[in-house]
Enzyme design. Structure first.
Site, PDB file in Angstrom:
ATOM      1  CG  HIS A  86       2.854  10.437   2.474  1.00  0.00           C
ATOM      2  ND1 HIS A  86       2.907   9.840   1.248  1.00  0.00           N
ATOM      3  CD2 HIS A  86       4.112  10.401   2.954  1.00  0.00           C
ATOM      4  CE1 HIS A  86       4.149   9.462   0.996  1.00  0.00           C
ATOM      5  NE2 HIS A  86       4.895   9.787   2.014  1.00  0.00           N
ATOM      6  CB  CYS A 145      -0.420  -1.748   2.259  1.00  0.00           C
ATOM      7  SG  CYS A 145      -2.115  -2.085   1.767  1.00  0.00           S
ATOM      8  CG  HIS A 173       4.879   8.040  -3.257  1.00  0.00           C
ATOM      9  ND1 HIS A 173       4.849   6.823  -2.616  1.00  0.00           N
ATOM     10  CD2 HIS A 173       3.849   8.754  -2.744  1.00  0.00           C
ATOM     11  CE1 HIS A 173       3.841   6.806  -1.755  1.00  0.00           C
ATOM     12  NE2 HIS A 173       3.225   7.973  -1.809  1.00  0.00           N
ATOM     13  CD  GLU A 175       2.582   2.239  -3.663  1.00  0.00           C
ATOM     14  OE1 GLU A 175       1.818   2.858  -2.901  1.00  0.00           O
ATOM     15  OE2 GLU A 175       2.204   1.722  -4.738  1.00  0.00           O
ATOM     16  CB  THR A 242      -1.418   1.372  -4.401  1.00  0.00           C
ATOM     17  OG1 THR A 242      -0.715   2.227  -3.495  1.00  0.00           O
ATOM     18  CG2 THR A 242      -0.743   0.019  -4.467  1.00  0.00           C
ATOM     19  CB  CYS A 280      -4.948  -0.303  -3.371  1.00  0.00           C
ATOM     20  SG  CYS A 280      -5.334   1.276  -2.636  1.00  0.00           S
ATOM     21  CB  SER A 311       0.076   9.685  -3.976  1.00  0.00           C
ATOM     22  OG  SER A 311      -0.330   9.383  -5.268  1.00  0.00           O
TER      23      SER A 311
HETATM   24  S1  SF4 Z   1      -3.778   3.504  -0.073  1.00  0.00           S
HETATM   25 FE1  SF4 Z   1      -4.066   1.371  -0.762  1.00  0.00          FE
HETATM   26  S2  SF4 Z   1      -1.984   0.560  -0.941  1.00  0.00           S
HETATM   27 FE2  SF4 Z   1      -1.823   2.425   0.288  1.00  0.00          FE
HETATM   28  S3  SF4 Z   1      -1.964   1.703   2.415  1.00  0.00           S
HETATM   29 FE3  SF4 Z   1      -4.051   2.216   1.752  1.00  0.00          FE
HETATM   30  S4  SF4 Z   1      -4.938   0.286   1.013  1.00  0.00           S
HETATM   31 FE4  SF4 Z   1      -2.709   0.033   1.097  1.00  0.00          FE
END
Ligand code: SF4
Length: 394
Positions: A86, A145, A173, A175, A242, A280, A311
């Site tokens: 994003h 990811c 979103h 994800e 995440t 994450c 986000s």
């Molecule tokens: S924000 Fe976290 S989950 Fe998203 S791509 Fe980056 S490391 Fe991976």
């Protein structure tokens, strides 16, 4: 139609694209500021960088794979399902390399051919979309990811154990949509909670039951098909998108746990409630770093750089706005002049222009951070523009 070839670990061209990536996204100024204890000083201006900011490991990898893909398949049509991450600047760079976006044209996926190449974004795609792409037989480059895959693993475990996946996330979103689809694919159910206020509605139903209709009306697009609050809120497992705000995810966990204890008692709680923190480490590190910056440094105002639909960037701005005037900007061009800044105020959905954002005289300490999808060159350009506005010499 033939089945797809899927690349999940890049295309062995890391070194071939390293120079181009550095030219596109690197900043020597940011490197220097890091060496100078994350501080830039000139004249009346001091800029304090958070100690963790910018590209995370997942974004780094996804962008790298996208560049490798373009290099590996120069003659073939290369698509992204939608934004790879994003950040408008990064997406524009890919468009300039003739990487096309399936999301630009409704139904485009139905016209893909076996010779086409499709890059899956860092936040993954839904199971139905993946299956559709596989049926088209095109070559897939999967950049999902590892931290997102970890969320999916937990959600699959919930489904197999008979727990409804309660996902703290944004239902719009990509994800969260992909994560929810994992529950359905494995015979489970899901409910997406945006915030603690929505969790309160669910907790109330867990405790007291009652009329399911208002609960379902509150979550019209955030539950799996056929969701029945009476049956499907008896056993729940919590997961997070995440990039959510860690403090709010923890609050929701405690709320759900307390409701389950009130309803079923402490004994055998794990039969009714499970939780795995799936925020994450990159998101966590960036949130921790900005909290530390605000606590330890006398900052006058904060600038947070990143896509408005990012986000993790929005959550960084949320943290900052609790204690400082905060300007969430998409890119350096938002710094219109020393008198005006274009930004998206926290909690709103539109950009606005604020006048008088920068004190006209006297020392000014500006805190700076950027989301996990924001490249360093944008951060460096923001520092340059701030220096110019403050009459500082670089
Ligand atoms: S924000 Fe976290 S989950 Fe998203 S791509 Fe980056 S490391 Fe991976």
């Amino acid at each position: 139609m033939s089945s797809s070839l899927i690349f999940r670990k890049g295309l062995d061209l890391k070194h071939a694209v390293a120079g181009l990536l550095a030219d596109s996204y690197h900043s020597g100024l940011v490197d220097q500021i890091k060496l100078d204890d994350f501080t830039y000083r000139s004249g009346r201006l001091s800029v304090h960088l958070a100690r963790e900011f910018g590209f995370c490991y997942g974004v780094d990898r996804a962008v790298d794979y996208a560049y490798q893909t373009r290099r590996r398949f120069p003659e073939r049509t290369v698509y992204l399902t939608g934004e790879i991450i994003h950040n408008p600047y990064v997406n524009d760079q890919l468009r300039a390399m003739d990487v096309r976006f399936l999301s630009d044209t409704p139904g485009a996926i139905n016209h893909l051919e076996a010779d086409d190449v499709v890059i899956l974004p860092a936040f993954g795609v839904t199971m139905p979309m993946l299956q559709q792409l596989e049926r088209r037989g095109c070559t897939l480059i999967d950049t999902t990811c590892g931290s997102v895959l970890n969320v999916w693993k937990n959600v699959r475990r919930y489904a197999e154990g008979g727990y409804t996946a309660v996902i703290h996330g944004k239902v719009w979103h990509e994800e969260t949509q992909a994560t929810a689809s994992q529950a359905v694919e494995h015979g489970g159910r899901y409910l997406v909670l945006f915030n603690a206020a929505e969790a309160e509605v669910v907790c109330d139903y867990i405790r007291h039951g009652g009329d399911a209709a208002p609960v379902l009306a509150r979550f019209p697009h955030a539950v799996s098909p056929g969701f029945d609050p009476d049956r499907h809120l008896q056993r729940v497992g919590l997961a997070n998108q995440t990039t959510m705000l860690m403090s709010e995810s923890l609050e929701i966990e405690q709320m759900l746990k307390a409701a389950m204890i009130d309803r079923y008692g402490e004994t055998g709680l794990s039969e009714h409630f499970q939780a795995f923190d799936t925020i994450c480490s990159a998101t966590q590190d960036r949130q921790d770093a900005v909290v530390a910056l605000l606590r330890e440094t006398p900052i006058d105002l904060m600038i947070v750089i990143g896509g408005y639909n990012s986000s993790n960037t929005c959550n960084l701005a949320r943290i900052c706005s609790a204690s400082r005037p905060t300007f969430h900007i998409a890119d350096p061009d938002c710094l219109l002049s020393p008198g005006e800044i274009r930004h998206r105020p926290v909690g709103t959905k539109t950009e606005s222009i604020t006048s008088g954002w920068l004190p006209a005289s006297g020392p000014i300490a500006i805190g700076l951070t950027s989301g996990a999808s924001t490249p360093d060159n944008l951060v460096g350009d923001v520092v340059l523009r701030l220096a110019e506005f403050c009459g500082s010499v670089l």
